[in-house]
Scaffold this motif. Structure first.
Motif, PDB file in Angstrom:
ATOM      1  N   GLU A 107       0.901  -1.117  -0.194  1.00  0.00           N
ATOM      2  CA  GLU A 107       0.084   0.183   0.085  1.00  0.00           C
ATOM      3  C   GLU A 107       1.062   1.296   0.426  1.00  0.00           C
ATOM      4  OE1 GLU A 107      -4.435  -0.984   2.240  1.00  0.00           O
ATOM      5  OE2 GLU A 107      -2.244  -0.831   3.397  1.00  0.00           O
ATOM      6  N   THR A 108       2.061   1.781   0.815  1.00  0.00           N
ATOM      7  CA  THR A 108       2.433   2.526   0.753  1.00  0.00           C
ATOM      8  C   THR A 108       3.867   2.311  -0.157  1.00  0.00           C
ATOM      9  OG1 THR A 108       2.983   2.224   3.434  1.00  0.00           O
ATOM     10  CG2 THR A 108       4.654   3.380   2.370  1.00  0.00           C
ATOM     11  N   ILE A 109       3.850   1.381  -0.779  1.00  0.00           N
ATOM     12  CA  ILE A 109       4.628   2.027  -2.314  1.00  0.00           C
ATOM     13  C   ILE A 109       3.469   2.331  -3.466  1.00  0.00           C
ATOM     14  CG2 ILE A 109       5.377   0.178  -3.961  1.00  0.00           C
ATOM     15  CD1 ILE A 109       7.366   0.695  -2.199  1.00  0.00           C
ATOM     16  N   GLY A 110       2.647   1.723  -2.968  1.00  0.00           N
ATOM     17  CA  GLY A 110       1.334   2.270  -4.777  1.00  0.00           C
ATOM     18  C   GLY A 110       1.651   3.642  -3.937  1.00  0.00           C
ATOM     19  N   LEU A 111       0.917   4.454  -3.234  1.00  0.00           N
ATOM     20  CA  LEU A 111       1.263   5.378  -2.893  1.00  0.00           C
ATOM     21  C   LEU A 111       1.914   6.942  -4.001  1.00  0.00           C
ATOM     22  CD1 LEU A 111      -0.350   5.823   1.653  1.00  0.00           C
ATOM     23  CD2 LEU A 111      -1.365   6.068  -0.853  1.00  0.00           C
ATOM     24  N   ARG A 242       0.470  -4.068 -13.587  1.00  0.00           N
ATOM     25  CA  ARG A 242       0.964  -3.086 -14.136  1.00  0.00           C
ATOM     26  C   ARG A 242       0.827  -2.042 -13.047  1.00  0.00           C
ATOM     27  NH1 ARG A 242       3.901  -2.607 -17.925  1.00  0.00           N
ATOM     28  NH2 ARG A 242       3.209  -0.906 -17.907  1.00  0.00           N
ATOM     29  N   SER A 243       0.513  -2.091 -11.724  1.00  0.00           N
ATOM     30  CA  SER A 243       0.006  -1.618 -10.791  1.00  0.00           C
ATOM     31  C   SER A 243      -0.266  -2.244  -9.504  1.00  0.00           C
ATOM     32  CB  SER A 243      -1.690  -0.409 -11.126  1.00  0.00           C
ATOM     33  OG  SER A 243      -1.890  -1.509 -10.913  1.00  0.00           O
ATOM     34  N   THR A 244       0.342  -1.221  -8.280  1.00  0.00           N
ATOM     35  CA  THR A 244       0.149  -1.886  -6.849  1.00  0.00           C
ATOM     36  C   THR A 244      -1.732  -2.216  -6.316  1.00  0.00           C
ATOM     37  OG1 THR A 244      -0.159   0.218  -6.070  1.00  0.00           O
ATOM     38  CG2 THR A 244       2.100  -0.386  -5.626  1.00  0.00           C
ATOM     39  N   SER A 245      -2.294  -1.310  -7.157  1.00  0.00           N
ATOM     40  CA  SER A 245      -4.007  -1.841  -6.551  1.00  0.00           C
ATOM     41  C   SER A 245      -4.224  -3.701  -7.330  1.00  0.00           C
ATOM     42  CB  SER A 245      -4.205  -0.270  -7.312  1.00  0.00           C
ATOM     43  OG  SER A 245      -4.657  -0.799  -9.443  1.00  0.00           O
ATOM     44  N   GLU A 246      -3.664  -3.696  -8.473  1.00  0.00           N
ATOM     45  CA  GLU A 246      -3.907  -5.020  -9.022  1.00  0.00           C
ATOM     46  C   GLU A 246      -2.850  -6.234  -8.163  1.00  0.00           C
ATOM     47  OE1 GLU A 246      -2.674  -5.278 -13.305  1.00  0.00           O
ATOM     48  OE2 GLU A 246      -3.920  -4.094 -13.789  1.00  0.00           O
ATOM     49  N   LEU A 247      -1.920  -5.458  -7.458  1.00  0.00           N
ATOM     50  CA  LEU A 247      -1.057  -6.605  -6.816  1.00  0.00           C
ATOM     51  C   LEU A 247      -2.197  -6.902  -5.395  1.00  0.00           C
ATOM     52  CD1 LEU A 247       1.103  -7.917  -5.773  1.00  0.00           C
ATOM     53  CD2 LEU A 247       2.497  -6.154  -5.361  1.00  0.00           C
ATOM     54  N   LEU A 248      -2.226  -5.754  -4.554  1.00  0.00           N
ATOM     55  CA  LEU A 248      -3.501  -5.679  -4.183  1.00  0.00           C
ATOM     56  C   LEU A 248      -4.599  -6.873  -4.355  1.00  0.00           C
ATOM     57  CD1 LEU A 248      -3.222  -2.050  -1.994  1.00  0.00           C
ATOM     58  CD2 LEU A 248      -2.224  -3.722  -1.808  1.00  0.00           C
ATOM     59  N   SER A 250      -4.642  -9.354  -5.608  1.00  0.00           N
ATOM     60  CA  SER A 250      -4.348 -10.206  -5.860  1.00  0.00           C
ATOM     61  C   SER A 250      -3.309 -11.089  -3.837  1.00  0.00           C
ATOM     62  CB  SER A 250      -3.206 -10.782  -6.258  1.00  0.00           C
ATOM     63  OG  SER A 250      -3.437 -11.015  -7.991  1.00  0.00           O
ATOM     64  N   ILE A 251      -3.456  -9.761  -3.373  1.00  0.00           N
ATOM     65  CA  ILE A 251      -3.136 -10.463  -2.339  1.00  0.00           C
ATOM     66  C   ILE A 251      -4.398 -10.711  -1.405  1.00  0.00           C
ATOM     67  CG2 ILE A 251      -2.168  -9.769   0.052  1.00  0.00           C
ATOM     68  CD1 ILE A 251      -0.525  -7.839  -1.884  1.00  0.00           C
ATOM     69  N   ASP A 252      -5.785  -9.689  -1.421  1.00  0.00           N
ATOM     70  CA  ASP A 252      -6.837  -9.809  -0.441  1.00  0.00           C
ATOM     71  C   ASP A 252      -7.670 -11.135  -0.998  1.00  0.00           C
ATOM     72  OD1 ASP A 252      -6.299  -7.181   0.545  1.00  0.00           O
ATOM     73  OD2 ASP A 252      -6.985  -6.045  -0.896  1.00  0.00           O
ATOM     74  N   GLU A 253      -7.078 -11.440  -2.185  1.00  0.00           N
ATOM     75  CA  GLU A 253      -8.139 -12.472  -2.932  1.00  0.00           C
ATOM     76  C   GLU A 253      -7.602 -13.918  -1.898  1.00  0.00           C
ATOM     77  OE1 GLU A 253      -8.585 -15.604  -6.956  1.00  0.00           O
ATOM     78  OE2 GLU A 253      -7.697 -12.898  -6.704  1.00  0.00           O
ATOM     79  N   ALA A 254      -6.272 -13.790  -1.957  1.00  0.00           N
ATOM     80  CA  ALA A 254      -5.627 -14.748  -1.241  1.00  0.00           C
ATOM     81  C   ALA A 254      -4.839 -15.288  -0.116  1.00  0.00           C
ATOM     82  CB  ALA A 254      -3.879 -14.934  -1.727  1.00  0.00           C
ATOM     83  N   LEU A 255      -5.548 -14.055   1.314  1.00  0.00           N
ATOM     84  CA  LEU A 255      -5.753 -13.728   2.351  1.00  0.00           C
ATOM     85  C   LEU A 255      -7.608 -14.051   2.074  1.00  0.00           C
ATOM     86  CD1 LEU A 255      -4.414 -10.377   3.108  1.00  0.00           C
ATOM     87  CD2 LEU A 255      -3.586 -12.583   3.683  1.00  0.00           C
ATOM     88  N   GLU A 256      -7.953 -13.887   1.897  1.00  0.00           N
ATOM     89  CA  GLU A 256     -10.024 -14.547   1.915  1.00  0.00           C
ATOM     90  C   GLU A 256      -9.704 -15.823   1.817  1.00  0.00           C
ATOM     91  OE1 GLU A 256     -13.582 -14.337   2.662  1.00  0.00           O
ATOM     92  OE2 GLU A 256     -12.026 -12.627   2.863  1.00  0.00           O
ATOM     93  N   THR A 257      -9.041 -16.456   1.204  1.00  0.00           N
ATOM     94  CA  THR A 257      -8.520 -18.256   0.604  1.00  0.00           C
ATOM     95  C   THR A 257      -8.558 -18.552   2.031  1.00  0.00           C
ATOM     96  OG1 THR A 257      -8.671 -17.274  -1.811  1.00  0.00           O
ATOM     97  CG2 THR A 257      -7.890 -19.889  -0.610  1.00  0.00           C
TER      98      THR A 257
END
Length: 330
Positions: A107-111, A242-248, A250-257
Motif C-alpha cells: 500500500e505504501t509503495i502504491g502511494l 502494471r500497478s500495486t492496486s492489481e497486486l493488492l 491478488s493479495i486480498d484474494e489469497a487472504l480471503e482464501t
C-alpha cells in the motif's frame, strides 16, 4: 584518610543509580551521504530526495527526526530489531502472516507510485522491522521521481542486481522508470519472506529448489503465494502486474482464501478457521480413521442412501462441521 581518596568506581556506581534506560523514541539512526558516485553525481540531491519522501508522513516509512542538507546527513527513528535480512526466518513457512505483513508495505509503495515515485531498491536489507512487528521501507537514495531532477547520470546502472528485473538491468540508466520495477522487487521480497532465504536467482521461483510448494509440500497456502509471484517475478515486463492496486487485489484474494480453505498445518493435521466465529479452528472429532454415517437427502429431504463423513468442531464456539473423507481436497 582513605575515605577522602577519589574513587572513580564508586562515583560511576553512584551516578548509575540516577540513570535510566533510553526510551525508543529518544533514539535515532544517523545516515551520512558522503559518497560521491561515478561521474560526480551529487549526493546532496540524494539526501534531498530521501528527506522529502520521508516528510510525506506515509505509514510504513521511517520517521524523520532531523537532517541537514549542507552537512549531508539525516537522523531517522531507530529500529532495534534491524532489517529483514538480519531475521530471514521471521516469516519462514507462514504464508498468512507473511502476506498480512507484506500488504501494508505494498500500500505504501502504491502511494509513492501515485506521486510518480519509484523506489528501485526494494530488498530485505532495506525493510526495517518496527516496534510492533510492522514492516517499514527505507533507503530512498536512488528513488526515481518523474517530476524531479534525476539522481543518476546517463551511463549509470542502479539497483540491487539480485532483486531487479532484467528489463531494468540494461547496464546503463533507464530513461523511463516504470512502477513494474518495484512490483517485480516486491515479488522477490515476498518470496524471501516466505522461503526464509535471501536470494532468488532471476525468475526461478518455479524451479524445484526455489518452488515454495516444493519447499513446504504440506502447506496448500503456498499455491496462492506462487500465484502472486507468477504475476510479479516475470522475465518480460509486459507480463508483470502494471500497478500495486492489481497486486493488492491478488493479495486480498489469497487472504480471503486462507480464511475459508482447509489446509494442513506443520504437523500434517487438517486445519480450518471456523466459519461461524472466525477465531477458532476446527478440531476433528473422528480420530484414527473413525467416521460418521449420515443420511443423504434430496431437495425434498427424503432419505437417499448414506454417506461417510469426518466430523469437526470449533475449539472456541463448538460449532460442528462435516467434511469428506478426502478433506481438505474435498
Amino acid at each position: 584518610t582513605m575515605s577522602n581518596v577519589f574513587n572513580p568506581a564508586r562515583l560511576i556506581e553512584n551516578i548509575g543509580h540516577c540513570l535510566r534506560e533510553d526510551a525508543l523514541v529518544e533514539l535515532g539512526a544517523l545516515k551520512v551521504f558522503d559518497k560521491v558516485r561515478r561521474s560526480g553525481a551529487d549526493p546532496g540531491e540524494r539526501i534531498r530526495r530521501e528527506m522529502d519522501i520521508l516528510r510525506s508522513g506515509y505509514a510504513n516509512l521511517p520517521k524523520l527526526r532531523d537532517g541537514d542538507l549542507d552537512g549531508k546527513w539525516m537522523v531517522t527513528e531507530y529500529f532495534p530489531d534491524g532489517t529483514l535480512d538480519k531475521s530471514p526466518g521471521r516469516f519462514k513457512g507462514d504464508a498468512s502472516e507473511a502476506l498480512k505483513a507484506f500488504r501494508p508495505l505494498v500500500e505504501t509503495i502504491g502511494l509513492l507510485h501515485n506521486h510518480k515515485i519509484v523506489h528501485r531498491d526494494i530488498k530485505p536489507a532495506n525493510v526495517f522491522i518496527g516496534s510492533e512487528g510492522q514492516l517499514v521501507i527505507g533507503d530512498f537514495g536512488i528513488a526515481y521521481d518523474e517530476v524531479a531532477k534525476r539522481v543518476t547520470v546517463t551511463h549509470e546502472r542502479v539497483g540491487p542486481w539480485d532483486y531487479m528485473p532484467q528489463w531494468g538491468d540494461t547496464g546503463e540508466r533507464l530513461e523511463k522508470v516504470e512502477p513494474s520495477i518495484d512490483i517485480y522487487m516486491l515479488g522477490k521480497l515476498l518470496w524471501c519472506m516466505v522461503s526464509g532465504k535471501l536470494r532468488l536467482p532471476r525468475e526461478y521461483h518455479r524451479r524445484d529448489e526455489y518452488d515454495l510448494s516444493q519447499i513446504f509440500p504440506s502447506d496448500r497456502k503456498m499455491r496462492a503465494i506462487n500465484s502472486i509471484l507468477d504475476k510479479c517475478i516475470v522475465e518480460h515486463e509486459h507480463h508483470c502486474l502494471r500497478s500495486t492496486s492489481e497486486l493488492l487485489e491478488s493479495i486480498d484474494e489469497a487472504l480471503e482464501t486462507f480464511k475459508r480453505t482447509a489446509y494442513l498445518n506443520e504437523k500434517g493435521e487438517l486445519s480450518l478457521p471456523c466459519y461461524v466465529c472466525g477465531t477458532g479452528t476446527y478440531i476433528e472429532e473422528t480420530k484414527d480413521g473413525g467416521k460418521v454415517r449420515l443420511e443423504r437427502l434430496d431437495s425434498h429431504t427424503r432419505p437417499q442412501g448414506a454417506i461417510d463423513v469426518r466430523v469437526f468442531s470449533c475449539n472456541v464456539c463448538t460449532h460442528r462441521a462435516f467434511f469428506s473423507l478426502d478433506a481438505p481436497d474435498e
